[in-house]
Design a protein around this motif. Structure first.
Motif, PDB file in Angstrom:
ATOM      1  N   ARG A  23       0.823  -1.211   0.000  1.00 31.63           N
ATOM      2  CA  ARG A  23       0.000   0.000   0.000  1.00 31.63           C
ATOM      3  C   ARG A  23       0.858   1.262   0.000  1.00 31.63           C
ATOM      4  NH1 ARG A  23      -3.018  -2.793   4.045  1.00 31.63           N
ATOM      5  NH2 ARG A  23      -2.065  -1.443   5.613  1.00 31.63           N
ATOM      6  N   ALA A  24       2.045   1.177   0.637  1.00 27.88           N
ATOM      7  CA  ALA A  24       2.935   2.336   0.686  1.00 27.88           C
ATOM      8  C   ALA A  24       3.741   2.493  -0.593  1.00 27.88           C
ATOM      9  CB  ALA A  24       3.884   2.208   1.876  1.00 27.88           C
ATOM     10  N   GLY A  25       3.615   1.539  -1.527  1.00 26.73           N
ATOM     11  CA  GLY A  25       4.348   1.626  -2.777  1.00 26.73           C
ATOM     12  C   GLY A  25       5.821   1.303  -2.653  1.00 26.73           C
ATOM     13  N   VAL A  26       6.218   0.616  -1.580  1.00 24.30           N
ATOM     14  CA  VAL A  26       7.626   0.298  -1.354  1.00 24.30           C
ATOM     15  C   VAL A  26       7.997  -1.035  -1.997  1.00 24.30           C
ATOM     16  CG1 VAL A  26       9.366  -0.174   0.418  1.00 24.30           C
ATOM     17  CG2 VAL A  26       7.702   1.658   0.760  1.00 24.30           C
ATOM     18  N   LEU A  27       7.156  -2.036  -1.811  1.00 23.04           N
ATOM     19  CA  LEU A  27       7.388  -3.349  -2.415  1.00 23.04           C
ATOM     20  C   LEU A  27       6.059  -3.814  -3.005  1.00 23.04           C
ATOM     21  CD1 LEU A  27       9.389  -5.646  -2.953  1.00 23.04           C
ATOM     22  CD2 LEU A  27       8.678  -6.667  -0.779  1.00 23.04           C
ATOM     23  N   VAL A  28       5.870  -3.530  -4.276  1.00 21.26           N
ATOM     24  CA  VAL A  28       4.600  -3.796  -4.949  1.00 21.26           C
ATOM     25  C   VAL A  28       4.666  -5.182  -5.583  1.00 21.26           C
ATOM     26  CG1 VAL A  28       3.031  -3.016  -6.756  1.00 21.26           C
ATOM     27  CG2 VAL A  28       4.287  -1.343  -5.367  1.00 21.26           C
ATOM     28  N   ARG A  66      12.789   3.707   1.018  1.00 24.30           N
ATOM     29  CA  ARG A  66      12.509   3.820  -0.420  1.00 24.30           C
ATOM     30  C   ARG A  66      13.796   4.062  -1.217  1.00 24.30           C
ATOM     31  NH1 ARG A  66       7.037   4.869  -1.419  1.00 24.30           N
ATOM     32  NH2 ARG A  66       5.815   5.524   0.391  1.00 24.30           N
ATOM     33  N   LEU A  67      14.636   4.983  -0.699  1.00 23.87           N
ATOM     34  CA  LEU A  67      15.856   5.332  -1.424  1.00 23.87           C
ATOM     35  C   LEU A  67      16.860   4.180  -1.413  1.00 23.87           C
ATOM     36  CD1 LEU A  67      16.313   9.020  -0.233  1.00 23.87           C
ATOM     37  CD2 LEU A  67      15.521   8.220  -2.471  1.00 23.87           C
ATOM     38  N   VAL A  68      16.947   3.480  -0.285  1.00 25.56           N
ATOM     39  CA  VAL A  68      17.872   2.339  -0.222  1.00 25.56           C
ATOM     40  C   VAL A  68      17.466   1.277  -1.237  1.00 25.56           C
ATOM     41  CG1 VAL A  68      18.676   0.427   1.211  1.00 25.56           C
ATOM     42  CG2 VAL A  68      18.588   2.739   2.163  1.00 25.56           C
ATOM     43  N   LEU A  69      16.170   0.987  -1.292  1.00 21.10           N
ATOM     44  CA  LEU A  69      15.710  -0.023  -2.236  1.00 21.10           C
ATOM     45  C   LEU A  69      15.899   0.439  -3.686  1.00 21.10           C
ATOM     46  CD1 LEU A  69      12.464  -1.336  -0.499  1.00 21.10           C
ATOM     47  CD2 LEU A  69      14.731  -2.375  -0.550  1.00 21.10           C
ATOM     48  N   ASP A  76      23.476  -1.612 -10.606  1.00 23.50           N
ATOM     49  CA  ASP A  76      24.206  -1.935 -11.838  1.00 23.50           C
ATOM     50  C   ASP A  76      24.477  -0.701 -12.690  1.00 23.50           C
ATOM     51  OD1 ASP A  76      24.255  -4.555 -11.123  1.00 23.50           O
ATOM     52  OD2 ASP A  76      22.463  -5.114 -12.286  1.00 23.50           O
ATOM     53  N   SER A  77      23.731   0.405 -12.415  1.00 22.73           N
ATOM     54  CA  SER A  77      23.903   1.594 -13.255  1.00 22.73           C
ATOM     55  C   SER A  77      24.997   2.505 -12.726  1.00 22.73           C
ATOM     56  CB  SER A  77      22.578   2.361 -13.320  1.00 22.73           C
ATOM     57  OG  SER A  77      22.210   2.817 -12.021  1.00 22.73           O
ATOM     58  N   GLY A  78      25.681   2.093 -11.668  1.00 21.30           N
ATOM     59  CA  GLY A  78      26.789   2.880 -11.151  1.00 21.30           C
ATOM     60  C   GLY A  78      26.443   3.738  -9.958  1.00 21.30           C
ATOM     61  N   ASP A  79      25.183   3.748  -9.561  1.00 24.49           N
ATOM     62  CA  ASP A  79      24.759   4.542  -8.403  1.00 24.49           C
ATOM     63  C   ASP A  79      25.058   3.744  -7.147  1.00 24.49           C
ATOM     64  OD1 ASP A  79      23.659   6.276  -6.651  1.00 24.49           O
ATOM     65  OD2 ASP A  79      21.579   5.972  -7.251  1.00 24.49           O
ATOM     66  N   THR A  80      26.332   3.763  -6.712  1.00 20.58           N
ATOM     67  CA  THR A  80      26.747   2.946  -5.571  1.00 20.58           C
ATOM     68  C   THR A  80      27.049   3.780  -4.343  1.00 20.58           C
ATOM     69  OG1 THR A  80      29.042   3.043  -6.333  1.00 20.58           O
ATOM     70  CG2 THR A  80      27.689   1.154  -7.058  1.00 20.58           C
ATOM     71  N   GLY A  81      26.937   5.098  -4.389  1.00 19.62           N
ATOM     72  CA  GLY A  81      27.300   5.918  -3.236  1.00 19.62           C
ATOM     73  C   GLY A  81      26.144   6.263  -2.335  1.00 19.62           C
ATOM     74  N   LEU A  82      24.908   6.233  -2.851  1.00 22.06           N
ATOM     75  CA  LEU A  82      23.755   6.672  -2.077  1.00 22.06           C
ATOM     76  C   LEU A  82      23.469   5.743  -0.909  1.00 22.06           C
ATOM     77  CD1 LEU A  82      21.309   8.498  -1.630  1.00 22.06           C
ATOM     78  CD2 LEU A  82      20.048   7.055  -3.249  1.00 22.06           C
ATOM     79  N   VAL A  83      23.436   4.445  -1.152  1.00 20.45           N
ATOM     80  CA  VAL A  83      23.042   3.498  -0.111  1.00 20.45           C
ATOM     81  C   VAL A  83      23.986   3.543   1.089  1.00 20.45           C
ATOM     82  CG1 VAL A  83      22.748   1.057   0.417  1.00 20.45           C
ATOM     83  CG2 VAL A  83      21.786   1.999  -1.686  1.00 20.45           C
ATOM     84  N   PRO A  84      25.317   3.504   0.908  1.00 19.42           N
ATOM     85  CA  PRO A  84      26.196   3.592   2.088  1.00 19.42           C
ATOM     86  C   PRO A  84      25.984   4.874   2.879  1.00 19.42           C
ATOM     87  CG  PRO A  84      27.425   2.811   0.192  1.00 19.42           C
ATOM     88  CD  PRO A  84      26.090   3.260  -0.324  1.00 19.42           C
TER      89      PRO A  84
END
Length: 358
Positions: A23-28, A66-69, A76-84
């Motif tokens: 319902r929160a749109g996190v894992l549909v 939401r952002l971590v997921l 794979d697209s190179g966005d590896t800095g946000l999650v840490p």
């Protein structure tokens, strides 16, 4: 494809949590059956659900989850800095909150110590009582509260039953924090001041074993020493010696709406619940909401008549064992549910509600 039940079991999230995150749109879900509403998840979503379970366990805010997921999905697209950075930021926030909590608890302890020292006097008040209690009523009162005794080793005072003697009444009280039971038995022979002691569970059980219908029992409290004698048999021991919570304050609730229960029907419905929570529908009576394919989804239906509140079905069954005629007093969705027998205001059970969402 995984059903929501399979996904809940394999990921550690649980059915209600998966429904909430849908319902929160996190894992549909990958697919929702248009006819039945059944949710189905793709095999590759299992890893995402397991990650979500760990983030939930760590208490990460939904916005960051939401952002971590999203970062996980786009690794794979190179966005590896946000999650840490998000994980490090959440850890720092938890450490700050822990430091704040330590400071607040230190202040509370200081306030308690000051209060205790200011109340200390040079004379110790006597705590003695000797009274006669009808064995039948005493046994019924013990039976009515025994289920609510706590078993947390960190809170030993809750591992017993409070004996509260005041005037001609003996109140028995037990709580494990999530529920509380209060019962009353009439007495004779005590005209002194109020006397309280917390009787450990093994001693209370030994007392119960001696009580026989139609007999009288003599209860003696002398400081922390407690003794029960009936029909020439005797059991004695020491109280826990710790201050029991003020149950009168805990049971002082706003007046709510009282609903007469169909106890046998409610017991049958609750006996079919195998989870740790279910939903009650409160109208002019109380019923257990029917399950849909996902678990308790029907309990959260939009527009359904009546108030809905979540409970632990096993806890409610324990409270319903007190009698065949009972009422439920409903104050609000976050207030304790009060169960009582008609005409008996000093024999009640309180049951903390639980949320129906994740």
């Amino acid at each position: 494809m995984h059903s929501i039940g399979e996904m809940g079991r394999d990921s550690g999230l649980g059915v209600s949590a998966l429904r909430f995150y849908d319902r929160a749109g996190v894992l549909v879900p990958a697919r929702v059956d248009p006819v039945t509403g059944y949710r189905w998840y793709a095999p590759e979503q299992l890893g995402e659900a397991r990650l979500l379970a760990r983030l939930r366990q760590a208490g990460m805010p939904l916005a960051d989850v939401r952002l971590v997921l999203a970062g996980w999905a786009g690794a794979d697209s190179g966005d590896t800095g946000l999650v840490p950075r998000l994980l490090d930021g959440h850890l720092r926030r938890l450490e700050r909150e822990l430091a704040d909590a330590r400071g607040a608890l230190s202040t509370v302890r200081a306030l308690l110590e000051h209060k205790e020292s200011s109340m200390t006097t040079t004379t110790t008040p006597t705590r003695t009582a000797r009274l006669t209690v009808p064995a039948t009523e005493f046994a019924a009162a013990l039976d009515a509260v025994r289920f609510a005794v706590g078993n947390d080793p960190e809170l030993p005072v809750l591992g017993g039953i409070l004996f509260d003697v005041e005037g001609a009444d003996l109140h028995l009280v037990a709580t494990d924090r999530y529920r509380m039971a209060v019962a009353c038995a009439p007495t004779e022979g005590h005209a002194g001041e109020r006397v309280r002691t917390t009787v450990p569970t093994p001693l209370a059980d030994a007392m119960r074993a001696l009580l026989t219908d139609g007999c009288e029992a003599v209860l003696t409290v002398d400081g922390d020493a407690v003794e029960l004698e009936t029909q020439g048999r005797r059991v004695a021991g020491q109280g826990l010696g710790e201050e029991f919570p003020d149950y009168r304050r805990l049971t002082r609730l706003p007046e709510g709406r009282r609903i007469t229960l169909d106890v046998p029907a409610l017991r049958r419905a609750l006996a079919g619940q195998d989870g740790e929570r279910c939903a009650l529908v409160l109208t002019d009576t109380v019923t257990v909401a029917a399950d849909d394919s996902d678990g308790i989804g029907a309990a959260e239906g939009v527009g359904a008549a009546g108030d809905r509140v979540g409970v632990n079905p096993a806890f409610l069954l324990d409270a319903l064992a007190a009698g065949e005629e009972m009422q439920l007093e409903y104050v609000g969705p976050r207030a304790p549910l009060v169960l009582l027998r008609p005409g008996t205001e000093d024999a009640i059970s309180l049951l903390m509600p639980c949320t129906l969402d994740a």
